[in-house]
Design an enzyme around this catalytic site. Sequence first.
Site, PDB file in Angstrom:
ATOM      1  N   GLN A  66     -59.759 104.110  -2.256  1.00  0.00           N
ATOM      2  CA  GLN A  66     -61.581 103.845  -2.545  1.00  0.00           C
ATOM      3  C   GLN A  66     -62.532 102.995  -2.825  1.00  0.00           C
ATOM      4  OE1 GLN A  66     -60.103 107.734  -2.796  1.00  0.00           O
ATOM      5  NE2 GLN A  66     -60.373 108.172  -0.838  1.00  0.00           N
ATOM      6  N   ARG A  68     -55.290 124.873 -10.930  1.00  0.00           N
ATOM      7  CA  ARG A  68     -53.437 125.374 -11.590  1.00  0.00           C
ATOM      8  C   ARG A  68     -53.184 126.261 -10.127  1.00  0.00           C
ATOM      9  NH1 ARG A  68     -56.200 126.631 -17.076  1.00  0.00           N
ATOM     10  NH2 ARG A  68     -57.442 127.634 -15.433  1.00  0.00           N
ATOM     11  N   ASP A  75     -63.205  99.820   1.039  1.00  0.00           N
ATOM     12  CA  ASP A  75     -63.528  99.428   2.511  1.00  0.00           C
ATOM     13  C   ASP A  75     -64.161  97.294   1.930  1.00  0.00           C
ATOM     14  OD1 ASP A  75     -62.958 101.503   3.974  1.00  0.00           O
ATOM     15  OD2 ASP A  75     -65.310 101.815   3.960  1.00  0.00           O
ATOM     16  N   GLU A  76     -63.317  97.373   0.705  1.00  0.00           N
ATOM     17  CA  GLU A  76     -63.887  95.732   0.742  1.00  0.00           C
ATOM     18  C   GLU A  76     -62.823  95.434   1.098  1.00  0.00           C
ATOM     19  OE1 GLU A  76     -65.386  99.111  -2.239  1.00  0.00           O
ATOM     20  OE2 GLU A  76     -63.890  98.763  -1.585  1.00  0.00           O
ATOM     21  N   HIS A 104     -55.843 101.209   4.318  1.00  0.00           N
ATOM     22  CA  HIS A 104     -55.839 100.003   4.027  1.00  0.00           C
ATOM     23  C   HIS A 104     -55.393  99.020   5.382  1.00  0.00           C
ATOM     24  CE1 HIS A 104     -55.023 100.387  -0.553  1.00  0.00           C
ATOM     25  NE2 HIS A 104     -56.505 100.610  -0.207  1.00  0.00           N
ATOM     26  N   GLY A 149     -62.651 105.811  11.988  1.00  0.00           N
ATOM     27  CA  GLY A 149     -62.827 105.205  13.557  1.00  0.00           C
ATOM     28  C   GLY A 149     -64.625 105.679  13.084  1.00  0.00           C
ATOM     29  N   THR A 160     -65.772 110.722  -3.792  1.00  0.00           N
ATOM     30  CA  THR A 160     -64.512 111.601  -3.448  1.00  0.00           C
ATOM     31  C   THR A 160     -64.022 112.276  -4.994  1.00  0.00           C
ATOM     32  OG1 THR A 160     -62.335 110.285  -2.198  1.00  0.00           O
ATOM     33  CG2 THR A 160     -63.218 109.570  -4.478  1.00  0.00           C
ATOM     34  N   GLY A 200     -61.553  85.703   0.886  1.00  0.00           N
ATOM     35  CA  GLY A 200     -61.386  85.113   1.764  1.00  0.00           C
ATOM     36  C   GLY A 200     -62.473  85.114   2.725  1.00  0.00           C
TER      37      GLY A 200
END
Length: 426
Positions: free
Chosen positions: A224, A143, A14-15, A42, A302, A239, A414
Amino acid sequence: MQQIRAIVGTQWGDEGKGKIVDFLAKEADVVVRAQGGNNAGHTVEAFGKVFKLHLIPSGILYKDKLNIIGNGVVIDPESLIQEIESLEKEGISTENLKISDRAHLVMPYHKILDEEQERLRGEESLGTTKRGIGPAYTDKTERTNLRVCDMLDEEEFVQKLRTVYERKNQILTHVYHKTPMKFGELLEQFMKYGEILKPYITDTIKLLNDSIKAGKKVLLEGAQATMLDLDYGTYPYVTSSHPTVGGFCIGAGIAPKYIQEVIGVVKAYTTRVGKGPFPTELLDEIGNSIREKGREYGTTTGRPRRCGWLDLVVVRYAVLINGIDKIALTKLDTLSGLPKIKVCVGYKYEGKVLDLFPASLRVARECEPVYEEFEGWSEEEIKAAKEYEALPKSAKRYIEFIEKETGAKVFLIGTGPAREDIIIKD
């Protein structure tokens, strides 16, 4: 730009990687997603709209870019088709989207297993998105999973599904007391998905390597982040893939020697979703204020994100693991209005100061952050700045301190949610 760039998250996700990829995609010919599934999200603001992408690379918002979903991604066809239809509805063409025929599938039973396994863990739950990602990667490792190419070959699909069908039904019915799945319904469903996705499915390894040989500029887009990596993250609160540069090579199908520049995306503060250690977490009004101002709620679930001060122990660790050359700093504007801003530079534990993230979760939970404090800045000052020199002195000190502590230069900053809210430094 360098011919091959990799964009990696340096924290717990979430960067703001989507915005950075969207910005840098202007200069690229090919944008590649290499790992994860629709557990990632994203958010990109463009054309006066907000686009929430889960599987499709952010470069899709440009008409002339080739977008690739690589072999390292696990794909829920239902979710992918919905995402394609959603983009088409907004007038965004998906003609330039290609899906690896080697990518693995998220099956309906993976989603049920994910949810039930989380439920049984109780207080020890990992905080997964319950999208079936972990169970899909488990079957890949065992597999026993099905792949995208199998949807284009009914005979192959039937054979592979038969080998797992009975076992999955036994687990669902006897362990979790769920209704058994019907073989015919699964087969019909996935043959239909295969027909819809057939125009997009191809050998993306050849496509990507041919593009590289032709001199095309490539952007590898991570989902991620480093601290969620299966090996390098806060295991087991991670993850099921490798959202680090090494994982991108495997998940895209390119040799490591081709990557010429690694860009680390650093949020100006720290967030994480779900459980796991978080040394700089703010459980007070400042943390709540950052969450609301930064709209820190999961794109996929959310869920409210946990918020805290910028942790340079974490960023330093990510720079080391990924060989990060440059930093894209995001959401500087969210910290506007705070009189004082803190940055963690080390962890104090049993009389020692650690400068890299420890393997032990006990140490990560019990350590005491060592902070440096900075003067804040106003929102008006940040919003008014269109170039680096116009930023307030306190913000520039903050940025230059990050560079000094991590050894990586900040080249993008940003300053707001919109596409154009980016300052190019140097």
